[in-house]
Motif scaffolding. Sequence first.
Motif, mmCIF file in Angstrom:
data_model
loop_
_atom_site.group_PDB
_atom_site.id
_atom_site.type_symbol
_atom_site.label_atom_id
_atom_site.label_comp_id
_atom_site.label_asym_id
_atom_site.label_seq_id
_atom_site.Cartn_x
_atom_site.Cartn_y
_atom_site.Cartn_z
ATOM 1 N N UNK A 105 0.916 -1.184 -0.098
ATOM 2 C CA UNK A 105 0.102 -0.011 -0.063
ATOM 3 C C UNK A 105 0.846 1.277 0.051
ATOM 4 N N UNK A 106 0.379 2.360 -0.515
ATOM 5 C CA UNK A 106 1.027 3.599 -0.731
ATOM 6 C C UNK A 106 0.176 4.645 0.108
ATOM 7 N N UNK A 107 0.882 5.652 0.712
ATOM 8 C CA UNK A 107 -0.063 6.385 1.584
ATOM 9 C C UNK A 107 -0.598 7.570 0.529
ATOM 10 N N UNK A 108 -1.513 8.089 0.801
ATOM 11 C CA UNK A 108 -2.080 9.078 -0.003
ATOM 12 C C UNK A 108 -1.280 10.376 0.049
ATOM 13 N N UNK A 109 -1.538 11.117 -1.182
ATOM 14 C CA UNK A 109 -0.590 12.352 -1.057
ATOM 15 C C UNK A 109 -1.040 13.345 -0.044
ATOM 16 N N UNK A 110 0.012 14.014 0.355
ATOM 17 C CA UNK A 110 -0.360 15.111 1.366
ATOM 18 C C UNK A 110 -0.835 16.328 0.859
ATOM 19 N N UNK A 111 -2.064 16.526 1.482
ATOM 20 C CA UNK A 111 -2.829 17.588 1.015
ATOM 21 C C UNK A 111 -2.085 19.077 0.528
ATOM 22 N N UNK A 112 -2.432 19.868 -0.429
ATOM 23 C CA UNK A 112 -1.643 20.899 -0.806
ATOM 24 C C UNK A 112 -1.292 21.888 0.188
ATOM 25 N N UNK A 113 -2.316 22.418 0.959
ATOM 26 C CA UNK A 113 -2.241 23.439 1.868
ATOM 27 C C UNK A 113 -1.124 22.774 3.108
ATOM 28 N N UNK A 114 -1.366 21.627 3.624
ATOM 29 C CA UNK A 114 -0.459 20.967 4.629
ATOM 30 C C UNK A 114 1.049 20.922 3.885
ATOM 31 N N UNK A 115 1.109 20.510 2.636
ATOM 32 C CA UNK A 115 2.466 20.714 2.003
ATOM 33 C C UNK A 115 3.329 21.918 2.015
ATOM 34 N N UNK A 116 2.484 22.857 1.603
ATOM 35 C CA UNK A 116 2.894 24.486 1.626
ATOM 36 C C UNK A 116 3.249 24.835 3.015
ATOM 37 N N UNK A 118 4.275 22.750 5.337
ATOM 38 C CA UNK A 118 5.618 22.108 5.794
ATOM 39 C C UNK A 118 6.857 22.616 5.175
ATOM 40 N N UNK A 119 6.759 23.128 3.683
ATOM 41 C CA UNK A 119 7.826 23.738 2.902
ATOM 42 C C UNK A 119 8.113 25.091 3.628
ATOM 43 N N UNK A 120 6.958 26.123 4.064
ATOM 44 C CA UNK A 120 7.298 26.993 4.617
ATOM 45 C C UNK A 120 8.337 26.896 5.888
ATOM 46 N N UNK A 121 7.894 25.768 6.769
ATOM 47 C CA UNK A 121 8.505 25.559 8.186
ATOM 48 C C UNK A 121 10.124 25.321 7.860
ATOM 49 N N UNK A 122 10.006 24.513 6.550
ATOM 50 C CA UNK A 122 11.541 23.975 6.520
ATOM 51 C C UNK A 122 12.389 24.894 5.460
ATOM 52 N N UNK A 123 11.764 26.142 5.126
ATOM 53 C CA UNK A 123 12.522 26.995 4.736
ATOM 54 C C UNK A 123 12.964 28.097 5.749
ATOM 55 N N UNK A 124 12.681 27.973 6.882
ATOM 56 C CA UNK A 124 13.045 28.836 7.831
ATOM 57 C C UNK A 124 14.452 28.405 8.648
ATOM 58 N N UNK A 125 15.111 29.374 9.144
ATOM 59 C CA UNK A 125 16.445 28.809 9.742
ATOM 60 C C UNK A 125 16.094 28.136 10.979
ATOM 61 N N UNK A 126 16.813 26.933 11.401
ATOM 62 C CA UNK A 126 16.449 26.074 12.493
ATOM 63 C C UNK A 126 16.013 26.967 13.771
ATOM 64 N N UNK A 127 16.965 28.383 13.956
ATOM 65 C CA UNK A 127 16.607 28.914 15.112
ATOM 66 C C UNK A 127 15.319 29.428 15.402
ATOM 67 N N UNK A 128 14.469 29.645 14.056
ATOM 68 C CA UNK A 128 13.169 30.257 13.863
ATOM 69 C C UNK A 128 12.129 29.059 13.922
ATOM 70 N N UNK A 129 12.484 28.027 13.756
ATOM 71 C CA UNK A 129 11.411 26.770 13.915
ATOM 72 C C UNK A 129 10.815 26.533 15.139
ATOM 73 N N UNK A 130 9.618 26.559 15.448
ATOM 74 C CA UNK A 130 8.994 26.269 16.972
ATOM 75 C C UNK A 130 9.654 24.859 17.200
ATOM 76 N N UNK A 131 9.702 24.992 18.689
ATOM 77 C CA UNK A 131 10.033 23.626 19.063
ATOM 78 C C UNK A 131 11.763 23.556 19.478
ATOM 79 N N UNK A 132 12.527 24.566 18.678
ATOM 80 C CA UNK A 132 13.624 24.303 18.752
ATOM 81 C C UNK A 132 14.453 25.420 19.879
#
Length: 132
Positions: A105-116, A118-132
């Motif tokens: 089985x393959x997982x369903x695709x990530x919804x576009x809004x959630x992927x957007x 996630x991409x935004x969070x990953x574009x931030x410097x590590x020091x600005x990501x919440x939880x760091x």
Amino acid sequence: MKFIVIALFIALANAAPQGPNQDIPIISQNSNQEADGSYNWNYETGNGIRAEETGSLKRATSADTNDVIVAQGSYSYTSPEGELIQITYTADDVGGFQAQGAHIPTPPPVPAAIQKALDYILSLPPSQRQGN
């Protein structure tokens, strides 16, 4: 890695239906181990199970880790429902064990809004990501 190989053999042994005291012949079996750590093996049984693997020793990507075995292989068998199951796989220190097959089985695709998001969070410097 040894655990994966052992688990593979157990899964293959349990995959084919077998009656009580039914002996399944080994049609072919080959194994080769080289001094540099590379190897290959394959086998085929009388009930249609086939498996093969090739591996080699590789320097680990992390300096504090021992050398690792990189392997690729495949196996196939017929399910109790009569479906031919075919798996190909690779295993290494970067991606781990990765199997591919039409029945996995393959997982369903990530919804576009959630992927957007996630991409935004990953574009931030590590020091600005919440939880760091």
